[in-house]
Design an enzyme around this catalytic site. Structure first.
Site, PDB file in Angstrom:
ATOM      1  N   GLY A   1      -9.129  -7.839  -0.633  1.00 26.28           N
ATOM      2  CA  GLY A   1      -9.426  -8.732   0.483  1.00 26.28           C
ATOM      3  C   GLY A   1      -8.636 -10.028   0.455  1.00 26.28           C
ATOM      4  O   GLY A   1      -7.468 -10.070   0.053  1.00 26.28           O
TER       5      GLY A   1
ATOM      6  N   ARG B   1       0.823  -1.204   0.000  1.00 26.88           N
ATOM      7  CA  ARG B   1       0.000   0.000   0.000  1.00 26.88           C
ATOM      8  C   ARG B   1       0.865   1.265   0.000  1.00 26.88           C
ATOM      9  O   ARG B   1       0.470   2.284  -0.567  1.00 26.88           O
ATOM     10  CB  ARG B   1      -0.945  -0.009   1.209  1.00 26.88           C
ATOM     11  CG  ARG B   1      -2.070  -1.022   1.049  1.00 26.88           C
ATOM     12  CD  ARG B   1      -2.971  -1.078   2.257  1.00 26.88           C
ATOM     13  NE  ARG B   1      -4.106  -1.959   2.019  1.00 26.88           N
ATOM     14  CZ  ARG B   1      -4.975  -2.313   2.946  1.00 26.88           C
ATOM     15  NH1 ARG B   1      -4.845  -1.875   4.191  1.00 26.88           N
ATOM     16  NH2 ARG B   1      -5.982  -3.114   2.656  1.00 26.88           N
TER      17      ARG B   1
ATOM     18  N   GLY C   1     -13.557  -4.111   0.572  1.00 28.27           N
ATOM     19  CA  GLY C   1     -14.901  -3.578   0.782  1.00 28.27           C
ATOM     20  C   GLY C   1     -15.311  -2.624  -0.318  1.00 28.27           C
ATOM     21  O   GLY C   1     -16.460  -2.647  -0.794  1.00 28.27           O
TER      22      GLY C   1
ATOM     23  N   LYS D   1     -20.277 -15.640   3.776  1.00 28.89           N
ATOM     24  CA  LYS D   1     -21.707 -15.411   3.984  1.00 28.89           C
ATOM     25  C   LYS D   1     -22.418 -14.833   2.771  1.00 28.89           C
ATOM     26  O   LYS D   1     -21.930 -13.909   2.134  1.00 28.89           O
ATOM     27  CB  LYS D   1     -21.908 -14.460   5.164  1.00 28.89           C
ATOM     28  CG  LYS D   1     -21.393 -14.993   6.499  1.00 28.89           C
ATOM     29  CD  LYS D   1     -21.596 -13.973   7.606  1.00 28.89           C
ATOM     30  CE  LYS D   1     -21.065 -14.476   8.933  1.00 28.89           C
ATOM     31  NZ  LYS D   1     -21.218 -13.463  10.001  1.00 28.89           N
TER      32      LYS D   1
END
Length: 435
Positions: free
Chosen positions: A391, A37, A414, A233
């Site tokens: 992610g 990053r 996200g 999920k």
């Protein structure tokens, strides 16, 4: 998306520029363990330095404890300790007051930036206090100041107006280059522009690349277009599934979320992860795919075990069974060999591929084969635009050495998901449109 970039900014010499970066890098014992990053932010910073701007860099690091918040919020691990009578909330807060400013400081990032930028970065030990104000005021053309962790102030996440005013006082121009937080509407990511405190707001090269590759591929994909979703999920990806079904030709679903779809089709899933409240939703998505003539692929075989590995990378005994016939005492933890081939073959025929979410418990070497197979398939996809949506998928590609063979690996999990969902991200929506 027609947003202004740093290249559109004119006459930057002597201008004060506030740059929102994503320096939320992994650390161990005060040492940065992955500096991707930081490296990703360098093109924008170097460009502004070359233009003679006076640059203030800001970022968050981690999720500081409630000592930095206006309300007490213990994390799940701490709550369990309190509930079990092992400690008290007050004791946790007191320990955090001593430990977290040291653990979550951006000082190691400042040190690394200085090594990369020729010792032209001053580190402010606060964000809007005396040290920051003095160092920003003293910043010379072509030099930088890095502020301390923004989230040491509860006002950052609460979009506090007075805090925004103090941040805005550091700049004539605002640049957002933190794609990983662009889906957050916080003080430094959007509010200082939304409140009208800064008139000129542009994106940096990192966000420009994210938008040009990901947003364009979603809006104007070359077909066949294959989307792959994994992770735990269904609830985390409700709108993503629906939106992608309207855009792609084939939607592949793996990971823990696949078992809810398999159960919705009448399959036996044993003790596998399932979201019973989303069974009807899965049935709706299966019907939607069929009505639209889209292909929805689910695992045909599954690697199962009697229990989840503990610790997560512990040795584990596994067998492979049909995905719709998982024994009552077993749980699915990865896709099987037939499924790996099925998914890889579909990727081979694609011209656009996006992927978000692992196919299994990839942290365990025994249960990583499905995720490795998907990463390999993307790396081998000749002539296709291949995109990994941040992610765990991005981490897997990096760990497996496939990063340089993928068209684009996003810096924001996200934020990528919200783009896949069709949302406009606050940290991008607030930026100026190009003339």
């Amino acid at each position: 998306m027609n947003k202004m970039t740093v290249k559109d900014l004119k006459d930057l010499k002597g201008k004060r520029v506030l740059v929102r970066c994503d320096f939320n890098v992994p650390m161990k014992d005060g040492v940065i363990t992955d500096e991707n990053r930081i490296i990703g932010a360098l093109p924008t910073i170097k460009y502004l330095m070359e233009q003679g701007a006076k640059i203030t860099l800001c970022s968050h690091m981690g999720k500081p404890h409630s000592i930095f918040s206006d309300e007490v919020k213990l994390n799940k691990k701490d709550k369990k300790k309190v509930d079990a009578g092992e400690t008290t909330a007050e004791a946790i807060i007191e320990k955090a007051k001593k430990d977290e400013p040291k653990k979550l400081t951006l000082a190691p990032v400042a040190k690394r930036l200085n090594e990369l930028l020729g010792n032209k970065v001053a580190f402010a030990t606060d964000v809007v206090g005396a040290d920051a104000q003095a160092k920003v005021a003293a910043c010379k053309e072509g030099e930088c100041v890095l502020l301390e962790n923004l989230r040491f102030h509860w006002e950052e996440e609460k979009k506090d107006l007075e805090f925004c005013k103090k941040l805005a006082s550091y700049c004539d121009v605002y640049v957002n280059d933190a794609f990983g937080t662009a889906h957050r509407s916080h003080a430094s990511t959007a509010a200082i522009v939304e409140y009208g405190l800064v008139n000129t707001a542009a994106c940096g090269f990192l966000i420009e690349k994210e938008l040009s590759v990901m947003a364009d591929s979603l809006e104007r994909p070359v077909h066949p277009f294959v989307a792959i979703l994994g992770g735990a999920k269904v609830a985390d990806k409700l709108n993503v599934i629906s939106n992608l079904l309207e855009k792609c030709d084939t939607l592949i679903i793996g990971g823990g979320m696949a078992y809810t779809f398999i159960k919705a089709q009448g399959g036996s899933i044993g003790t596998s992860l399932v979201d019973d409240e989303k069974i009807d939703y899965c049935k709706e998505m299966i019907a939607k795919a069929k009505a639209a003539g889209k292909e929805l692929l689910l695992p045909v075989d599954t690697v199962v075990a009697k229990s989840f590995p503990d610790p997560i990378d512990a040795p584990i005994d596994v067998t492979t069974v049909a995905s719709c016939e998982i024994p009552a005492d077993s749980m699915g933890l990865d896709i099987g060999e037939q499924t790996r081939k099925l998914f890889a073959d579909k990727v081979k025929s694609a011209k656009t591929v996006i992927w978000n979410g692992p196919m299994g418990v990839f942290e365990n070497p025994v249960l990583a084969k499905g995720t490795i197979a998907v990463a390999q398939a993307l790396a081998d996809a000749q002539g296709a635009t291949t995109i990994v949506g941040g992610g765990d998928s991005a981490a897997a590609c990096a760990q497996l050495g496939f990063a340089d063979k993928i068209t684009h690996i996003s810096t924001g999990g996200g934020a990528s998901l919200e783009l896949f969902e069709g949302k406009v991200l606050p940290g991008i929506a607030c930026l100026n449109e190009k003339n």
